[in-house]
Design an enzyme around this catalytic site. Sequence first.
Site, short mmCIF file in Angstrom:
data_model
loop_
_atom_site.label_atom_id
_atom_site.label_comp_id
_atom_site.label_asym_id
_atom_site.label_seq_id
_atom_site.Cartn_x
_atom_site.Cartn_y
_atom_site.Cartn_z
N ARG A 19 0.77 -1.36 -0.02
CA ARG A 19 0.06 -0.08 0.10
C ARG A 19 0.84 1.46 0.09
NH1 ARG A 19 -0.34 4.63 2.78
NH2 ARG A 19 -0.01 3.46 4.60
N ASP A 20 1.57 1.42 0.99
CA ASP A 20 2.32 2.82 1.35
C ASP A 20 3.38 2.98 0.22
OD1 ASP A 20 3.46 5.16 2.30
OD2 ASP A 20 3.24 4.46 4.33
N HIS A 211 5.26 4.77 12.89
CA HIS A 211 5.25 4.29 11.31
C HIS A 211 6.21 5.43 10.85
CE1 HIS A 211 2.92 3.97 7.27
NE2 HIS A 211 3.54 4.99 7.22
N HIS A 213 8.80 7.21 8.30
CA HIS A 213 9.51 7.11 6.77
C HIS A 213 10.81 7.80 7.18
CE1 HIS A 213 6.01 6.60 4.06
NE2 HIS A 213 5.35 6.73 5.06
N CYS A 244 4.37 9.45 0.59
CA CYS A 244 2.89 10.03 0.44
C CYS A 244 2.98 11.07 -0.58
CB CYS A 244 2.64 10.69 1.86
SG CYS A 244 0.84 11.50 1.87
N ASN A 253 9.28 4.37 3.42
CA ASN A 253 8.96 3.73 4.93
C ASN A 253 10.38 2.97 5.28
OD1 ASN A 253 6.20 3.46 3.57
ND2 ASN A 253 5.86 3.55 5.82
P1 HMG Z 1 -12.97 13.87 -2.92
O1 HMG Z 1 -12.71 14.05 -4.44
O2 HMG Z 1 -13.09 15.05 -2.17
O3 HMG Z 1 -14.28 12.72 -2.99
O4 HMG Z 1 -12.08 12.81 -2.46
P2 HMG Z 1 -15.88 13.32 -2.88
O5 HMG Z 1 -16.64 12.51 -1.88
O6 HMG Z 1 -15.93 14.71 -3.27
O7 HMG Z 1 -16.15 12.50 -4.44
C1 HMG Z 1 -15.53 12.81 -5.63
C2 HMG Z 1 -15.65 11.41 -6.32
O8 HMG Z 1 -14.61 10.57 -5.80
C3 HMG Z 1 -16.76 10.92 -6.57
O9 HMG Z 1 -16.85 10.17 -7.95
C4 HMG Z 1 -16.59 9.68 -5.51
O10 HMG Z 1 -17.57 8.59 -5.99
C5 HMG Z 1 -15.50 9.35 -5.49
P3 HMG Z 1 -17.19 10.95 -9.07
O11 HMG Z 1 -18.71 11.38 -8.76
O12 HMG Z 1 -16.65 12.09 -9.29
O13 HMG Z 1 -17.17 10.01 -10.29
N1 HMG Z 1 -15.04 8.59 -4.15
C6 HMG Z 1 -14.28 7.37 -4.19
N2 HMG Z 1 -14.09 6.75 -5.19
C7 HMG Z 1 -13.24 5.60 -4.70
N3 HMG Z 1 -13.09 5.31 -3.55
C8 HMG Z 1 -13.56 6.14 -2.49
C9 HMG Z 1 -14.13 7.39 -2.80
N4 HMG Z 1 -14.69 8.28 -2.14
C10 HMG Z 1 -15.12 9.14 -2.98
N5 HMG Z 1 -13.13 5.61 -1.30
C11 HMG Z 1 -10.99 11.09 -0.98
C12 HMG Z 1 -12.04 12.22 -1.21
C13 HMG Z 1 -10.72 10.99 0.34
C14 HMG Z 1 -11.81 9.91 -1.47
C15 HMG Z 1 -9.94 11.51 -1.85
O14 HMG Z 1 -9.35 12.70 -1.19
C16 HMG Z 1 -8.82 10.48 -1.77
O15 HMG Z 1 -9.01 9.32 -2.42
N6 HMG Z 1 -7.69 10.60 -1.45
C17 HMG Z 1 -6.52 9.78 -1.43
C18 HMG Z 1 -5.65 9.87 -0.21
C19 HMG Z 1 -4.64 8.74 -0.19
O16 HMG Z 1 -4.76 7.68 -0.40
N7 HMG Z 1 -3.51 9.21 0.50
C20 HMG Z 1 -2.31 8.51 0.72
C21 HMG Z 1 -2.45 7.63 1.79
S1 HMG Z 1 -2.16 8.43 3.32
C22 HMG Z 1 -0.41 8.06 3.64
O17 HMG Z 1 0.14 7.73 2.99
C23 HMG Z 1 0.00 8.28 5.22
C24 HMG Z 1 0.20 7.04 6.00
O18 HMG Z 1 1.10 6.04 5.19
C25 HMG Z 1 0.55 7.42 7.48
C26 HMG Z 1 2.08 8.36 7.32
O19 HMG Z 1 2.78 8.00 6.66
O20 HMG Z 1 1.88 9.38 7.99
C27 HMG Z 1 -1.19 6.35 6.13
MG MG Z 2 3.26 6.32 5.37
#
Ligand code: HMG
Ligand code: MG
Length: 317
Positions: A19-20, A211, A213, A244, A253
Amino acid sequence: MSLFSSVPEQVTVYEVGPRDGLQNEARLVPTADKIAMINALSRTGLRYIEITSFVNPKWIPQLADASDVARGIDRVPGVTYSCLVPNRKGLEGALAAGMREVAIFLSASETHNRKNVNKSIDQTLQAFAEVVGPAREAGVRVRAYVSTVYGCPYEGPVEVDRVVELAEKLRALGCYQISLGDTIGVATPRQVEQVLMRVFSVCPRQEVAVHFHDTRGTALANILCALQLGISTIDSALGGLGGCPYAPGASGNVATEDVVYMLHGMGIHTGVSLEALVDCSRQVSAWVGHELPSKYLRAHLGEAARTARLGLRPGTA
Ligand code: HMG
Ligand code: MG
């Protein structure tokens, strides 16, 4: 008294590479290769593997095949497979694909949270209420991440109070574990001690994971500090993959191989085979099309190459 008297005898290594790691790769890894990677990881002795994210594929195209990956893997008994879900839609996708554990995520800094999930922190917490309850009703455990705990790429230093407040709220929502993310790899050990000691006031240490990085090379030092404070769950990614997409410049990571090497050297049990991890990393390195940053992996491969070139017995190069 030993410096290591509080270090746990057994540690859970929580693998986040699929995933990450893969969310940050320039090259899209084919679904079949992701499945092969997760299946290989499942045979290394790892007990927790975060396999993908059910997020908007427009935002994270690398994981657009979440459902196919979740449906395609072999589920090895004793291994828990998890995935990120940001909202109700993500949870529904995860449940439909057979996931039995999910993870929600938010940031301790407002700007990173908005860049990452397009919502304020308060709105994100509201969206979680629609995830945690239904997940638990379906018998699915929920983990939570707090990102930018030690610093934000947009706002700089982050108040520890903010982290503590979020950890408390996430626990009250029903999350079984809070993973504290050093998203941009800025933490140093004394800061880790300060943050963890404060978080322990609202969340027992057995329910806290770390966690890191490794952007500035401090991840293992920070992990050692966390171990000395009794932390027994450490997130890491195979080969040191990761980053990220909404934290510019953040690197991978801490590498699973490096963590496992250090833990085993300290006599801490993980149940993970370092040899099997290395086999996995070599394959994944070919799939992503570049060398992986793990220091253990590089030392091991370098030694193997020297041994072969010089015709030496293994372990003498
Ligand atoms: P948005 O665009 O604000 O969503 O996204 P919305 O609610 O306004 O909807 C817009 C569109 O997104 C719609 O589709 C929804 O159906 C769709 P449309 O009508 O335009 O065709 N949608 C989705 N589609 C699939 N799966 C869903 C979903 N939700 C809405 N779950 C959202 C909001 C949160 C979904 C968006 O901002 C997003 O996907 N962000 C991705 C964030 C991400 O994955 N970041 C990386 C992971 S975090 C990380 O790495 C940190 C971590 O490792 C810890 C650390 O290191 O600190 C965990
Ligand atoms: Mg991370």
